[in-house]
Write a protein that holds these residues in place. Structure first.
Motif, mmCIF file in Angstrom:
data_model
loop_
_atom_site.group_PDB
_atom_site.id
_atom_site.type_symbol
_atom_site.label_atom_id
_atom_site.label_comp_id
_atom_site.label_asym_id
_atom_site.label_seq_id
_atom_site.Cartn_x
_atom_site.Cartn_y
_atom_site.Cartn_z
ATOM 1 N N GLN A 246 14.543 0.213 5.776
ATOM 2 C CA GLN A 246 15.325 0.743 6.899
ATOM 3 C C GLN A 246 15.599 -0.333 7.951
ATOM 4 O O GLN A 246 16.646 -0.321 8.592
ATOM 5 C CB GLN A 246 14.612 1.937 7.519
ATOM 6 C CG GLN A 246 14.658 3.174 6.640
ATOM 7 C CD GLN A 246 16.076 3.515 6.222
ATOM 8 O OE1 GLN A 246 16.945 3.762 7.034
ATOM 9 N NE2 GLN A 246 16.334 3.494 4.919
ATOM 10 N N GLY B 196 9.821 1.982 2.429
ATOM 11 C CA GLY B 196 10.958 2.530 3.157
ATOM 12 C C GLY B 196 11.157 1.956 4.546
ATOM 13 O O GLY B 196 12.290 1.752 4.982
ATOM 14 N N PRO C 249 13.907 4.902 -1.032
ATOM 15 C CA PRO C 249 13.725 6.123 -0.237
ATOM 16 C C PRO C 249 13.026 5.845 1.090
ATOM 17 O O PRO C 249 12.088 5.053 1.154
ATOM 18 C CB PRO C 249 12.845 7.004 -1.139
ATOM 19 C CG PRO C 249 13.064 6.470 -2.514
ATOM 20 C CD PRO C 249 13.314 4.998 -2.352
ATOM 21 N N LYS C 250 13.494 6.506 2.133
ATOM 22 C CA LYS C 250 12.943 6.297 3.470
ATOM 23 C C LYS C 250 11.461 6.634 3.550
ATOM 24 O O LYS C 250 10.725 6.018 4.299
ATOM 25 C CB LYS C 250 13.705 7.152 4.490
ATOM 26 C CG LYS C 250 15.127 6.726 4.700
ATOM 27 C CD LYS C 250 15.829 7.644 5.675
ATOM 28 C CE LYS C 250 17.292 7.250 5.812
ATOM 29 N NZ LYS C 250 18.009 8.148 6.711
ATOM 30 N N ASP C 251 11.024 7.606 2.765
ATOM 31 C CA ASP C 251 9.638 8.046 2.846
ATOM 32 C C ASP C 251 8.706 7.304 1.882
ATOM 33 O O ASP C 251 7.529 7.628 1.782
ATOM 34 C CB ASP C 251 9.535 9.550 2.607
ATOM 35 C CG ASP C 251 10.055 9.965 1.240
ATOM 36 O OD1 ASP C 251 10.722 9.154 0.560
ATOM 37 O OD2 ASP C 251 9.796 11.119 0.843
ATOM 38 N N SER C 252 9.214 6.287 1.203
ATOM 39 C CA SER C 252 8.363 5.518 0.297
ATOM 40 C C SER C 252 7.554 4.490 1.089
ATOM 41 O O SER C 252 7.811 4.245 2.263
ATOM 42 C CB SER C 252 9.210 4.809 -0.768
ATOM 43 O OG SER C 252 9.833 3.667 -0.224
ATOM 44 N N GLU C 253 6.614 3.861 0.419
ATOM 45 C CA GLU C 253 5.780 2.850 1.069
ATOM 46 C C GLU C 253 6.599 1.651 1.543
ATOM 47 O O GLU C 253 6.223 0.959 2.476
ATOM 48 C CB GLU C 253 4.682 2.384 0.118
ATOM 49 C CG GLU C 253 3.650 3.448 -0.152
ATOM 50 C CD GLU C 253 2.560 2.969 -1.080
ATOM 51 O OE1 GLU C 253 2.228 1.775 -1.050
ATOM 52 O OE2 GLU C 253 2.037 3.799 -1.833
#
Length: 143
Positions: free
Chosen positions: A137, A133, A127-131
């Motif tokens: 990306q 991420g 997930p992009k919003d994980s630590e």
């Protein structure tokens, strides 16, 4: 919290207790248990603390999912991405609390092998919003 568990997995050899299907995994001190990496777990931990990745990886003899994640991480750090991928195979489903970490390790290994499309696919699972991420990306952007 999750990054502390990941560091604990690699250095302290900890793994989350298995969760039931569909259950949200909350990683707390009570939800993790020590795992054995083989008959030399103490020495493996010492080698990890000394950053002697390949020596430590060679001593991991247990076939549990937690031990395979540690071995895969160590092999990746030692510059053996193909072996790292083999060790990590199928571990994300068995350790859903560490799936993001495992996907990122797979993406790193695939990128090192110039398998860009597969690296991108693995990185997109983080997930992009994980630590993790941001790094995932960057791998997606390279692909």
């Amino acid at each position: 919290m999750r990054s502390a568990v990941i560091v604990g997995l690699v250095v302290g050899c900890l793994a989350p207790v298995a969760a039931e299907a569909g259950e949200v995994v909350v990683l707390t001190d009570g939800a993790i248990k020590p795992i054995s990496l083989g008959k030399n777990t103490g020495w493996i931990r010492e080698l990890i603390s000394r950053r002697r990745w390949m020596q430590a990886a060679k001593l991991v003899t247990k076939g549990s999912a937690g031990a395979r994640v540690v071995k895969g991480y160590l092999l990746g750090k030692a510059g053996h991405p193909r072996d790292s991928l083999a060790a990590l195979e199928g571990t994300a489903k068995k350790l859903p609390g560490l799936a993001e970490f495992i996907h990122l390790q797979r993406a790193r290994a695939l990128l090192a092998l110039d398998r860009f499309r597969e690296a991108t696919e693995a990185a997109k699972r983080v997930p992009k919003d994980s630590e993790m991420g941001a790094e995932a990306q960057r791998i997606v952007a390279r692909g």
